[in-house]
Design an enzyme around this catalytic site. Sequence first.
Site: not given
Length: 456
Positions: A99, A178, A185, A200, A204
């Site tokens: 990520h 999320d 947000r 968040s 995932k």
Amino acid sequence: MAEMSGDHTGTEQARASSRIQASIVAKRQGAQLPAADIRGVVDDYVNGRVPDHQMAAWLATIACRGLDLAELTELTDAYVSGGERLHLGRLGRVVLDKHSTGGVGDKVSLVVAPIVAACGVAVVKMSGRGLGHAGGTIDKLEAIPGIRLDLGPDDIYALVERVGMTIVSQSPALAPGDGATYALRDVTGTVESIPLIAASIVSKKVAVGASGLVLDVKTGAGALIPDRSEAGLLAETMLRLARQFGLTCGAVLSDMSQPLGRAVGNALEIKETLSFLRGEQVPGLWEACSVLARLLLQSADPALCDADADARIAKAVAGGAAHERFLEWASAQGADRRVLERPELLPGAKHVVPIIADRAGWVSDVAPRAVGMASVHVGAGRLAHRAPLDHGSGVWVNSHVGSRVEAGQTLAELHYNGGDHDLAVDLLTRAFTISDEPVQAPQMIHQIYPSHGPVD
Ligand code: URA
């Protein structure tokens, strides 16, 4: 954004309202929130028993006061709860995830996944779309004719078995807490909060269920968290959190003080990825990708030393296996292989405007947000929610920080078919600063957190 549901009784909504108010006050006064309250608030919001304004206040209070690791773990688990989960464990092999916190010209996932897969380690990557000045992997891949990215669990398992990798779009059913809070947000100024970002992202990853994860946390003017020590704190928070969920997790703190590589924009970045995988040199990309690929290989095999990992990575690129793996994988997801073999067939731009240096010197800044926004203004990214993209447009950066340039030299090119190209040219012209003194190129990797090492 979660919608208030009319299905709930007045009593349920009153109970939810008083719970979230008490939780806001407690957090404002510095208390640790009980696990049941965190779960209850998220569940109430996802199921429409709490309105946006109360949830926004709860999130803002957390953004100001922070969460400790126990609270953060509960929040992450609450985000995952009630959503879809993949069961990658059933594949009987190590499957890794990577990520990035995002940036300008960040095509690292597109490069690293086929390298690691070509080295025999499977990668499953769920990616998102561009956000503001930063591009998104799914938008980039959609520049490839025919490719399908909206795949379900069975397709994902089949691709891992067949080609050892897949990149797909994020399912909205994954980590529903999320999904609901992120949208809120985004419009309430609470994106840039370390605990909220950590929950968040990690939620995932937990829902995807890979055995290991490597995080690329960007720092510098183009990053979500520009300040280096804050970005380090984000990396360490996510490492601790991911490990709470049993994920083997490593991280890299990498430079986003200027665009990464030369291409910024969807088809341009696919072209640059393909050239890089065919062995072409691209500024900064090798340093960023080789460290991440090494951490992924070592996550799968803790006994693998740096030198052996690096040799496998270099061989996968130099021998063409990583390039071939990209083509095999993309074709397995429907891409037209002939286009990938002849990248000049990818979408392009009718107009190319050079940005010219008005003096000689050394490039001391290539402002990444300005470059990112220039590409957005010609349609490579979105100014409005769900706006269609122009996949052929973007920016080609010829000179990076530290380069010597002469007056009249091309610093960058704007590629466009439409959009506000005058504004884009203005942004790009002002993105470059040229100094009379030589300037050092920035270090690409600021810190490495090995997957099996301590957090700090
Ligand atoms: N990316 C995410 O997935 N979540 C955040 O909060 C920020 C970036």
